[in-house]
Enzyme design. Structure first.
Site, PDB file in Angstrom:
ATOM      1  N   TRP A 104       0.828  -1.210   0.000  1.00  0.00           N
ATOM      2  CA  TRP A 104       0.000   0.000   0.000  1.00  0.00           C
ATOM      3  C   TRP A 104       0.853   1.247   0.000  1.00  0.00           C
ATOM      4  O   TRP A 104       0.536   2.234  -0.675  1.00  0.00           O
ATOM      5  CB  TRP A 104      -0.993  -0.010   1.165  1.00  0.00           C
ATOM      6  CG  TRP A 104      -2.062  -1.043   0.950  1.00  0.00           C
ATOM      7  CD1 TRP A 104      -2.255  -2.184   1.666  1.00  0.00           C
ATOM      8  CD2 TRP A 104      -3.046  -1.062  -0.094  1.00  0.00           C
ATOM      9  NE1 TRP A 104      -3.300  -2.901   1.143  1.00  0.00           N
ATOM     10  CE2 TRP A 104      -3.803  -2.240   0.064  1.00  0.00           C
ATOM     11  CE3 TRP A 104      -3.368  -0.208  -1.151  1.00  0.00           C
ATOM     12  CZ2 TRP A 104      -4.862  -2.589  -0.788  1.00  0.00           C
ATOM     13  CZ3 TRP A 104      -4.428  -0.546  -1.997  1.00  0.00           C
ATOM     14  CH2 TRP A 104      -5.147  -1.710  -1.812  1.00  0.00           C
ATOM     15  N   ASP A 174      -1.634   6.279   6.703  1.00  0.00           N
ATOM     16  CA  ASP A 174      -2.663   5.392   6.173  1.00  0.00           C
ATOM     17  C   ASP A 174      -2.897   4.310   7.222  1.00  0.00           C
ATOM     18  O   ASP A 174      -2.076   3.414   7.396  1.00  0.00           O
ATOM     19  CB  ASP A 174      -2.190   4.781   4.851  1.00  0.00           C
ATOM     20  CG  ASP A 174      -3.173   3.756   4.297  1.00  0.00           C
ATOM     21  OD1 ASP A 174      -4.224   3.522   4.920  1.00  0.00           O
ATOM     22  OD2 ASP A 174      -2.884   3.186   3.221  1.00  0.00           O
ATOM     23  N   LYS A 198     -12.128  -2.296   6.390  1.00  0.00           N
ATOM     24  CA  LYS A 198     -11.334  -3.262   7.149  1.00  0.00           C
ATOM     25  C   LYS A 198     -11.858  -3.339   8.587  1.00  0.00           C
ATOM     26  O   LYS A 198     -12.191  -4.399   9.074  1.00  0.00           O
ATOM     27  CB  LYS A 198      -9.860  -2.863   7.180  1.00  0.00           C
ATOM     28  CG  LYS A 198      -8.995  -3.013   5.907  1.00  0.00           C
ATOM     29  CD  LYS A 198      -9.663  -3.041   4.615  1.00  0.00           C
ATOM     30  CE  LYS A 198      -8.811  -3.300   3.399  1.00  0.00           C
ATOM     31  NZ  LYS A 198      -7.842  -2.298   3.029  1.00  0.00           N
TER      32      LYS A 198
HETATM   33  C1  LIG Z   1      -7.286  -1.741   1.751  1.00  0.00           C
HETATM   34  C2  LIG Z   1      -6.224  -0.726   1.927  1.00  0.00           C
HETATM   35  C3  LIG Z   1      -6.108   0.395   1.081  1.00  0.00           C
HETATM   36  C4  LIG Z   1      -7.011   0.606  -0.094  1.00  0.00           C
HETATM   37  O1  LIG Z   1      -8.276   0.927   0.292  1.00  0.00           O
HETATM   38  P1  LIG Z   1      -9.403   1.325  -0.783  1.00  0.00           P
HETATM   39  O2  LIG Z   1     -10.477   1.831   0.087  1.00  0.00           O
HETATM   40  O3  LIG Z   1      -9.721   0.081  -1.537  1.00  0.00           O
HETATM   41  O4  LIG Z   1      -8.817   2.361  -1.664  1.00  0.00           O
HETATM   42  C5  LIG Z   1      -5.115   1.300   1.331  1.00  0.00           C
HETATM   43  N1  LIG Z   1      -4.269   1.139   2.355  1.00  0.00           N
HETATM   44  C6  LIG Z   1      -4.331   0.079   3.183  1.00  0.00           C
HETATM   45  C7  LIG Z   1      -3.352  -0.040   4.304  1.00  0.00           C
HETATM   46  C8  LIG Z   1      -5.313  -0.880   2.991  1.00  0.00           C
HETATM   47  O5  LIG Z   1      -5.396  -1.944   3.809  1.00  0.00           O
END
Ligand SMILES: *Cc1c(COP(=O)(O)O)cnc(C)c1O
Length: 363
Positions: A104, A174, A198
């Site tokens: 990511w 993030d 998540k």
């Molecule tokens: C799932 C995830 C993303 C992407 O998320 P989207 O909502 O599909 O854009 C980005 N960063 C991390 C750490 C993730 O687990």
């Protein structure tokens, strides 16, 4: 209820059963309202109450400072990769520091590079992204526009146990896959974001918590939908927000506050769940091999391999027969991944642990 499996999906992921039940119960009509949240104006009094409660739940859980704003946006976490760089890197003449601990982070860097200079101040490629850096390994740029990191790399299963120290430079994180899994002090962060799917709710909503000083730095010539300040001034209602997702986030926050009892307790449970799997992996004499180094292990995504791909296939098939589902590792890494977010009950993890024990004995 009885036909629910244990769902170890990395995301969209398992949600708390009481949340699903309440949403189901109120799907045709919110109590006292006479219509579904799905049919309600985002400017109606009852939706206003929902979004305000969603925000206040998050403020309580995450100890969000007064001056920070809580935004519910669209475009997922991935859209934030671009939005952050467009707002805070473009045209600054400064570099942005990125700590690269997995897939990511790599995607975040790709977008940031379109907007300016990116310093990858640490890159875990050498170890195939099996750990996070120590503080002394970070080559921070003194004049960085911000420092970006991924608190939990969902695919590799590596997680920071504490925030990197970055001095006066804004810290951007993030936290898609570990937000709400443990207590945080939001005053450490200038911008913390995550997709909801998540640990917070369904896909379609991204949470952004942003400081006053970053809001003040939004460039004046910017598209409205990219303008954090405009979105904040409009309380995430500049255009139609993902109302149903925000409603579910409100219920998840309520579940954490009222049924779990807050993030200290959630963290204790999460450590217990992850510990069950890591202890088994460590005690398996090499039958199961953990991907992450012990001190960087994720409490949310536990990743490991077996001796061969054939054996992994057999593992996945037998697990599925027992109702232990979605355990296949991400296609870019392979192996097995058990995502054990907040809503995965202890019994699910225990069932997986017991199966792993049995599988090892029979192979
Ligand atoms: C799932 C995830 C993303 C992407 O998320 P989207 O909502 O599909 O854009 C980005 N960063 C991390 C750490 C993730 O687990």
């Amino acid at each position: 209820m009885t036909d629910r499996v244990y769902n170890f999906s990395a995301g969209p992921a398992v949600l708390p059963v009481p949340v699903l039940e309440e949403a189901q119960k109120n799907l045709l009509s919110l109590p006292g309202v006479g219509m579904s949240v799905l049919e309600s104006s985002h400017r109606s009094p009852h939706f206003t109450e929902i979004i305000e409660t969603a925000e206040s739940n998050l403020r309580k859980l995450l100890k969000v400072p007064e001056g920070h704003r809580v935004l519910f946006l669209q475009g997922g976490a991935s859209f934030q990769f671009s939005m952050i760089a467009i707002n805070y890197l473009r045209g600054t003449g400064k570099p942005a520091d990125y700590i690269l601990t997995g897939s990511w982070g790599k995607k975040a860097i790709k977008e940031a590079k379109r907007e300016g200079e990116v310093n990858t101040i640490w890159d875990g490629a050498d170890g195939n992204y099996n750990r996070v850096p120590k503080q002394e390994e970070l080559n921070l740029s003194p004049d960085a526009a911000y420092v970006h990191y991924t608190s939990n790399e969902t695919i590799q299963g590596v997680e920071f146990s504490t925030e990197p120290e970055v001095g006066e430079v804004p810290l951007v994180c993030d936290a898609s896959s570990d937000i709400l899994s443990r207590p945080l002090d939001l005053s450490t962060y200038d911008l913390l974001y995550g997709g909801a799917q998540k640990n917070m709710g369904p896909s379609g909503v991204a949470l952004v918590i942003i400081s006053e000083r970053l809001l003040d730095r939004v460039p004046t010539e910017i598209h409205s939908m990219l303008d954090y300040r405009l979105l904040a001034e409009n309380h995430s209602l500049y255009n139609t927000p993902p109302t149903f997702g925000i409603y579910l986030m409100m219920l998840v926050g309520k579940w954490l506050l009222e049924e779990i009892g807050g993030l200290e307790e959630m963290y204790r449970i999460n450590q217990q769940k992850a510990g069950l799997l890591y202890d088994l992996i460590d005690g398996s004499g090499g039958f199961y091999r953990g991907h992450a180094e012990p001190e960087s292990r994720s409490n949310m995504n536990v990743t490991w391999t077996l001796q061969s791909e054939d054996l992994e296939k057999e593992f996945l098939a037998e697990a599925k027969n027992l109702g232990l589902c979605e355990l296949k590792g991400h296609r870019s890494v392979g192996g097995i991944r058990a995502s054990i977010y907040n809503a995965m009950p202890l019994e699910g993890v225990t069932a997986l642990r017991d199966f792993m024990e049995t599988f090892k004995k029979s192979h």
